[in-house]
Design a protein around this motif. Structure first.
Motif, PDB file in Angstrom:
ATOM      1  N   VAL A  30       1.222  -0.985  -0.484  1.00 25.83           N
ATOM      2  CA  VAL A  30      -0.101  -0.107   0.230  1.00 25.83           C
ATOM      3  C   VAL A  30       0.678   1.257  -0.168  1.00 25.83           C
ATOM      4  O   VAL A  30       0.621   2.484  -0.684  1.00 25.83           O
ATOM      5  N   LEU A  31       2.428   1.187   1.116  1.00 23.05           N
ATOM      6  CA  LEU A  31       2.612   2.629   0.515  1.00 23.05           C
ATOM      7  C   LEU A  31       3.154   2.932  -0.539  1.00 23.05           C
ATOM      8  O   LEU A  31       3.498   3.527  -0.956  1.00 23.05           O
ATOM      9  N   LEU A  32       4.176   1.681  -1.281  1.00 22.28           N
ATOM     10  CA  LEU A  32       4.824   1.823  -2.436  1.00 22.28           C
ATOM     11  C   LEU A  32       3.973   2.344  -3.592  1.00 22.28           C
ATOM     12  O   LEU A  32       3.937   3.362  -4.247  1.00 22.28           O
ATOM     13  N   LEU A  39       3.414  10.533  -7.145  1.00 23.55           N
ATOM     14  CA  LEU A  39       4.381  10.339  -8.238  1.00 23.55           C
ATOM     15  C   LEU A  39       3.406  10.949  -9.500  1.00 23.55           C
ATOM     16  O   LEU A  39       3.700  11.301 -10.242  1.00 23.55           O
ATOM     17  N   ALA A  40       2.507   9.838  -9.604  1.00 21.67           N
ATOM     18  CA  ALA A  40       2.138   9.568 -10.680  1.00 21.67           C
ATOM     19  C   ALA A  40       1.193  11.308 -11.565  1.00 21.67           C
ATOM     20  O   ALA A  40       1.194  11.696 -12.108  1.00 21.67           O
ATOM     21  N   ASP A  41       0.602  12.126  -9.710  1.00 15.99           N
ATOM     22  CA  ASP A  41      -0.264  12.756  -9.824  1.00 15.99           C
ATOM     23  C   ASP A  41       0.649  13.710 -10.130  1.00 15.99           C
ATOM     24  O   ASP A  41       0.690  15.154 -11.188  1.00 15.99           O
ATOM     25  N   MET A  42       2.250  13.780  -9.934  1.00 18.57           N
ATOM     26  CA  MET A  42       3.152  15.101  -9.871  1.00 18.57           C
ATOM     27  C   MET A  42       3.166  14.969 -11.186  1.00 18.57           C
ATOM     28  O   MET A  42       3.669  16.027 -12.217  1.00 18.57           O
ATOM     29  N   ALA A  48      -3.347   4.767 -19.055  1.00 16.86           N
ATOM     30  CA  ALA A  48      -3.499   3.709 -18.403  1.00 16.86           C
ATOM     31  C   ALA A  48      -2.153   3.774 -17.966  1.00 16.86           C
ATOM     32  O   ALA A  48      -2.140   2.051 -17.436  1.00 16.86           O
ATOM     33  N   THR A  49      -0.866   5.119 -17.769  1.00 19.19           N
ATOM     34  CA  THR A  49       0.416   4.413 -16.503  1.00 19.19           C
ATOM     35  C   THR A  49      -0.614   4.175 -14.750  1.00 19.19           C
ATOM     36  O   THR A  49      -0.587   2.572 -14.362  1.00 19.19           O
TER      37      THR A  49
END
Length: 92
Positions: A30-32, A39-42, A48-49
């Motif tokens: 869950v942490l990962l 990171l995806a939001d940033m 797709a990612t």
């Protein structure tokens, strides 16, 4: 009160550590996944990612199943070892 079955005792022992490792693995995954989502939001990742990242969440279920199965296997091996006859007094 009657004595508890040795298999039930071994099952309780091994189930306990399997549960602990399951919880640890859930927390780690869950942490990962949370850090990957952040990171995806940033980086404004595409759908797709993000879908791939959510598929990774299915690994939580697989990891927990593996730990639980390992606990059950260990309990069975423990019981089989308890059932073996004592061979220390056998002469060559």
């Amino acid at each position: 009160m009657a004595a508890e079955d040795p298999f039930i005792t071994a099952l309780k022992i091994h189930k306990r550590w399997a549960d602990r490792y399951s919880i640890v693995s859930i927390i780690l995954v869950v942490l990962l996944l949370s850090s990957a989502s952040l990171l995806a939001d940033m980086t404004a990742a595409d759908a797709a990612t993000r879908t791939g990242m959510m598929i990774v969440m299915a690994s939580v279920i697989i990891v927990v199943c593996i730990w639980q199965a390992a606990g059950m296997i260990a309990a069975r091996v423990h019981q089989l070892l308890l059932q073996q006859p004592d061979r220390t007094n056998i002469r060559s």
